[in-house]
Design a protein around this motif. Sequence first.
Motif, short mmCIF file in Angstrom:
data_model
loop_
_atom_site.label_atom_id
_atom_site.label_comp_id
_atom_site.label_asym_id
_atom_site.label_seq_id
_atom_site.Cartn_x
_atom_site.Cartn_y
_atom_site.Cartn_z
N THR A 142 -2.90 -4.64 -1.61
CA THR A 142 -3.43 -4.88 -2.96
C THR A 142 -3.00 -6.24 -3.48
O THR A 142 -3.77 -6.91 -4.19
CB THR A 142 -2.98 -3.78 -3.94
N LYS A 143 -1.79 -6.68 -3.15
CA LYS A 143 -1.33 -7.96 -3.65
C LYS A 143 -1.97 -9.13 -2.91
O LYS A 143 -2.23 -10.18 -3.51
CB LYS A 143 0.20 -8.03 -3.57
N MET A 164 -3.07 3.00 -5.90
CA MET A 164 -2.60 1.61 -5.94
C MET A 164 -3.76 0.63 -6.00
O MET A 164 -3.68 -0.39 -6.69
CB MET A 164 -1.69 1.33 -4.75
N GLY A 170 1.11 -2.86 -12.67
CA GLY A 170 1.10 -2.60 -11.24
C GLY A 170 2.02 -1.44 -10.90
O GLY A 170 2.92 -1.09 -11.67
N TYR A 218 0.85 -1.62 -0.74
CA TYR A 218 1.27 -2.58 -1.76
C TYR A 218 0.88 -4.00 -1.36
O TYR A 218 0.27 -4.74 -2.15
CB TYR A 218 2.78 -2.47 -1.96
N SER A 255 3.97 0.67 -7.30
CA SER A 255 4.42 0.47 -5.93
C SER A 255 4.64 1.82 -5.26
O SER A 255 5.21 2.74 -5.87
CB SER A 255 5.71 -0.35 -5.90
N ASN A 265 -3.57 -1.81 -9.05
CA ASN A 265 -3.15 -3.16 -8.65
C ASN A 265 -4.31 -4.10 -8.37
O ASN A 265 -4.18 -5.31 -8.57
CB ASN A 265 -2.28 -3.10 -7.39
N GLN A 266 -5.42 -3.57 -7.89
CA GLN A 266 -6.54 -4.43 -7.50
C GLN A 266 -7.72 -4.29 -8.45
O GLN A 266 -8.17 -5.28 -9.04
CB GLN A 266 -6.97 -4.09 -6.06
#
Length: 254
Positions: A160-161, A112, A94, A157, A96, A116-117
């Motif tokens: 995506t989380k 990102m 990941g 961020y 940031s 991340n995704q």
Amino acid sequence: MELTDTGRLHGKVAIVTGAARGMGAAEAALFIAEGATVVLTDVIDDEGVALAESLGARAEFRHHDVGEESEWRALVTYVEDSYGRVDILINNAGISRAGLIEDFPLEDFDLMVRVNQRGVLLGMRSVIAPMRRAGGGSIINIASAAAIRAEPEHVIYSGTKFAVRGMTQVAAAELAADGIRVNVIHPGGADTPMQRNANSPERRAWLVERIPLKRLAEPSEIAEMALFLASDSALYITGADFVVDGGILLNTGL
């Protein structure tokens, strides 16, 4: 590094992404100490190779861009052909970036989302077939406390989380019949190179002050939760959120 095989993951084969440093490195080291064979992946080749060599014969490093579907196919095929099975995947990779909604570059958003995704989605999808052949498995996604309560200047961020959290629940529901468990860990702030690079000393001090336990997590503390979820101790757990945040979500202020 001297490691002791205590056997909680004896005979299992794991893939850990973003494993050259930080939480991924800690997860890989702990899993090997518990008897697993671990394929560490990252785009940081020098550190990844050095770490794998230090961890011994049951560690191997592979260069791997998690946002590229063809690289996932090649990686998973290689792991299954080389080691006979895939039992565990930790989607740890990941990145940031911070910025106000009106200011952040769209290039940061695209990057990102890709890491991340998209990286998490591709990882989950890529291991379904080999985990079915192995009779089941454990997928562990690394999200963030920012997936439970968002924070100003982290719209990309957090977005995506939050997506990782949602995808974890959908995957858990779809894959339960195959004996594939899917869970998500939410660190609240760990002392990693990414965290240090993303925050000034002043912001780090501000963050620590907000944490009831008054310190950042050690990467090994996140790894311990991942070990539990990867092991047979968690055979009846899927689709769940595991917060490892020092109590920061108890803080009602942003």
